[in-house]
Write a protein that holds these residues in place. Structure first.
Motif, PDB file in Angstrom:
ATOM      1  N   ARG A  80     114.067 -29.019   2.104  1.00  0.00           N
ATOM      2  CA  ARG A  80     114.614 -27.658   2.122  1.00  0.00           C
ATOM      3  C   ARG A  80     115.708 -27.485   1.069  1.00  0.00           C
ATOM      4  N   GLY A  81     116.538 -28.488   0.901  1.00  0.00           N
ATOM      5  CA  GLY A  81     117.599 -28.387  -0.094  1.00  0.00           C
ATOM      6  C   GLY A  81     117.069 -28.347  -1.520  1.00  0.00           C
ATOM      7  N   ILE A  82     116.151 -29.257  -1.834  1.00  0.00           N
ATOM      8  CA  ILE A  82     115.641 -29.346  -3.203  1.00  0.00           C
ATOM      9  C   ILE A  82     114.604 -28.259  -3.489  1.00  0.00           C
ATOM     10  N   VAL A  83     113.587 -28.162  -2.631  1.00  0.00           N
ATOM     11  CA  VAL A  83     112.458 -27.269  -2.909  1.00  0.00           C
ATOM     12  C   VAL A  83     112.779 -25.827  -2.528  1.00  0.00           C
ATOM     13  N   ASN A  84     113.136 -25.599  -1.261  1.00  0.00           N
ATOM     14  CA  ASN A  84     113.323 -24.223  -0.779  1.00  0.00           C
ATOM     15  C   ASN A  84     114.574 -23.554  -1.354  1.00  0.00           C
ATOM     16  N   LEU A  85     115.703 -24.243  -1.246  1.00  0.00           N
ATOM     17  CA  LEU A  85     116.941 -23.595  -1.669  1.00  0.00           C
ATOM     18  C   LEU A  85     117.116 -23.567  -3.182  1.00  0.00           C
ATOM     19  N   PHE A  86     116.789 -24.656  -3.846  1.00  0.00           N
ATOM     20  CA  PHE A  86     117.007 -24.655  -5.289  1.00  0.00           C
ATOM     21  C   PHE A  86     115.820 -24.064  -6.053  1.00  0.00           C
ATOM     22  N   PHE A  87     114.689 -24.796  -6.065  1.00  0.00           N
ATOM     23  CA  PHE A  87     113.571 -24.363  -6.911  1.00  0.00           C
ATOM     24  C   PHE A  87     112.973 -23.030  -6.468  1.00  0.00           C
ATOM     25  N   ASN A  88     112.691 -22.889  -5.176  1.00  0.00           N
ATOM     26  CA  ASN A  88     112.059 -21.648  -4.721  1.00  0.00           C
ATOM     27  C   ASN A  88     112.955 -20.446  -4.987  1.00  0.00           C
ATOM     28  N   THR A  89     114.236 -20.587  -4.747  1.00  0.00           N
ATOM     29  CA  THR A  89     115.173 -19.495  -5.034  1.00  0.00           C
ATOM     30  C   THR A  89     115.223 -19.215  -6.530  1.00  0.00           C
ATOM     31  N   LEU A 144      96.373 -27.031  -2.415  1.00  0.00           N
ATOM     32  CA  LEU A 144      96.513 -26.114  -1.277  1.00  0.00           C
ATOM     33  C   LEU A 144      97.138 -24.797  -1.713  1.00  0.00           C
ATOM     34  N   ASP A 145      98.135 -24.865  -2.567  1.00  0.00           N
ATOM     35  CA  ASP A 145      98.757 -23.629  -3.054  1.00  0.00           C
ATOM     36  C   ASP A 145      97.748 -22.768  -3.814  1.00  0.00           C
ATOM     37  N   THR A 159     103.438 -23.477  -7.106  1.00  0.00           N
ATOM     38  CA  THR A 159     102.530 -24.623  -7.035  1.00  0.00           C
ATOM     39  C   THR A 159     103.330 -25.908  -7.231  1.00  0.00           C
ATOM     40  N   PHE A 160     104.253 -25.890  -8.181  1.00  0.00           N
ATOM     41  CA  PHE A 160     105.141 -27.034  -8.402  1.00  0.00           C
ATOM     42  C   PHE A 160     105.925 -27.350  -7.124  1.00  0.00           C
ATOM     43  N   ASP A 161     106.422 -26.310  -6.447  1.00  0.00           N
ATOM     44  CA  ASP A 161     107.174 -26.510  -5.202  1.00  0.00           C
ATOM     45  C   ASP A 161     106.335 -27.238  -4.161  1.00  0.00           C
ATOM     46  N   LYS A 162     105.083 -26.835  -4.008  1.00  0.00           N
ATOM     47  CA  LYS A 162     104.194 -27.478  -3.026  1.00  0.00           C
ATOM     48  C   LYS A 162     103.915 -28.928  -3.422  1.00  0.00           C
ATOM     49  N   MET A 163     103.754 -29.164  -4.712  1.00  0.00           N
ATOM     50  CA  MET A 163     103.510 -30.531  -5.174  1.00  0.00           C
ATOM     51  C   MET A 163     104.743 -31.405  -4.925  1.00  0.00           C
ATOM     52  N   LEU A 164     105.906 -30.872  -5.216  1.00  0.00           N
ATOM     53  CA  LEU A 164     107.143 -31.616  -4.994  1.00  0.00           C
ATOM     54  C   LEU A 164     107.359 -31.872  -3.502  1.00  0.00           C
ATOM     55  N   ALA A 165     107.070 -30.881  -2.668  1.00  0.00           N
ATOM     56  CA  ALA A 165     107.188 -31.066  -1.212  1.00  0.00           C
ATOM     57  C   ALA A 165     106.245 -32.166  -0.743  1.00  0.00           C
ATOM     58  N   GLY A 166     105.007 -32.171  -1.254  1.00  0.00           N
ATOM     59  CA  GLY A 166     104.053 -33.216  -0.883  1.00  0.00           C
ATOM     60  C   GLY A 166     104.544 -34.593  -1.287  1.00  0.00           C
ATOM     61  N   PHE A 167     105.122 -34.679  -2.470  1.00  0.00           N
ATOM     62  CA  PHE A 167     105.665 -35.949  -2.944  1.00  0.00           C
ATOM     63  C   PHE A 167     106.825 -36.406  -2.052  1.00  0.00           C
ATOM     64  N   LEU A 168     107.771 -35.495  -1.775  1.00  0.00           N
ATOM     65  CA  LEU A 168     108.949 -35.860  -0.978  1.00  0.00           C
ATOM     66  C   LEU A 168     108.569 -36.263   0.447  1.00  0.00           C
ATOM     67  N   PHE A 169     107.762 -35.432   1.105  1.00  0.00           N
ATOM     68  CA  PHE A 169     107.360 -35.770   2.469  1.00  0.00           C
ATOM     69  C   PHE A 169     106.540 -37.060   2.490  1.00  0.00           C
ATOM     70  N   GLY A 170     105.687 -37.252   1.478  1.00  0.00           N
ATOM     71  CA  GLY A 170     104.918 -38.487   1.393  1.00  0.00           C
ATOM     72  C   GLY A 170     105.816 -39.711   1.284  1.00  0.00           C
ATOM     73  N   MET A 171     106.880 -39.595   0.520  1.00  0.00           N
ATOM     74  CA  MET A 171     107.828 -40.707   0.385  1.00  0.00           C
ATOM     75  C   MET A 171     108.544 -40.993   1.704  1.00  0.00           C
ATOM     76  N   PHE A 172     108.855 -39.967   2.453  1.00  0.00           N
ATOM     77  CA  PHE A 172     109.558 -40.160   3.725  1.00  0.00           C
ATOM     78  C   PHE A 172     108.634 -40.646   4.846  1.00  0.00           C
ATOM     79  N   TYR A 173     107.370 -40.209   4.855  1.00  0.00           N
ATOM     80  CA  TYR A 173     106.509 -40.424   6.015  1.00  0.00           C
ATOM     81  C   TYR A 173     105.452 -41.515   5.853  1.00  0.00           C
ATOM     82  N   TYR A 174     104.943 -41.711   4.657  1.00  0.00           N
ATOM     83  CA  TYR A 174     103.776 -42.564   4.462  1.00  0.00           C
ATOM     84  C   TYR A 174     104.058 -44.006   4.859  1.00  0.00           C
ATOM     85  N   LYS A 175     103.257 -44.528   5.775  1.00  0.00           N
ATOM     86  CA  LYS A 175     103.336 -45.914   6.259  1.00  0.00           C
ATOM     87  C   LYS A 175     104.699 -46.244   6.856  1.00  0.00           C
TER      88      LYS A 175
END
Length: 192
Positions: free
Chosen positions: A124-133, A74-75, A92-108
């Motif tokens: 937001r803490g890991i991807v947005n605040l740390f890596f994205n910054t 998607l990125d 792109t790494f940020d989007k992949m990591l977000a997909g992984f994290l949300f998938g772990m929290f939401y899937y099934k």
């Protein structure tokens, strides 16, 4: 086989289902259109929009493995459709990591508001605040700590808002029965 192994295996199997790939394509198209039409940029480092909702639905439906690949692709699609500066793999790494994290929290898992709030907070803490910054600091030559306060404020304000919005959208879609019909079709098409 433990639960985590099962989640990864089942999520990877989603990549072999035509119905999953079709749904991912539609959700990606929705995300691209929403990013182009509804996002508002506030300064050089803050963007607000609804384009993450279709992506989060994909992460919820297809899990961490498929979600991670979906996020990365998607990125790339968003960049080629509407490039904003030079391509940088960190985003792109940020989007992949977000997909992984949300998938772990939401899937099934049952999607409750506390689960969504926690998932948004972790992402937001890991991807947005740390890596994205970190990537913005590298790209623009500004100090990490100089960028952090403005980005932290933006994320603290938008965190509950995005959580409420995603919860309401998912609840509205669930009430139509679309997710249960999709999951049933996906389970049938996944049988040999």
């Amino acid at each position: 086989m433990n639960l985590k192994t099962s989640i990864f295996r089942d999520s990877a199997r989603e990549l072999t289902k035509v119905s999953s790939l079709t749904a991912c394509s539609m959700l990606a198209a929705m995300a691209v259109v929403l990013k182009m039409t509804t996002s508002v940029t506030l300064g050089p480092f803050i963007r607000i929009g609804f384009y993450d909702i279709p992506a989060q639905i994909a992460y919820m439906l297809f899990g961490p493995v498929t979600g991670s690949l979906f996020g990365g692709l998607l990125d790339l699609v968003e960049f080629f459709v509407k490039p904003e500066g030079a391509y940088f793999f960190g985003f792109t790494f940020d989007k992949m990591l977000a997909g992984f994290l949300f998938g772990m929290f939401y899937y099934k898992k049952k999607l409750t508001f506390p689960r969504i709030l926690l998932a948004e907070g972790v992402e937001r803490g890991i991807v947005n605040l740390f890596f994205n910054t970190l990537w913005l600091s590298v790209l623009y030559g500004k100090g990490f700590l100089a960028l952090l306060p403005e980005r932290a404020l933006s994320n603290v304000i938008s965190w509950p808002l995005y959580s409420i919005l995603f919860f309401c959208v998912v609840r509205a879609i669930e009430s139509t029965g679309v997710f249960s019909r999709f999951r049933n079709a996906s389970m049938i098409s996944g049988r040999k």
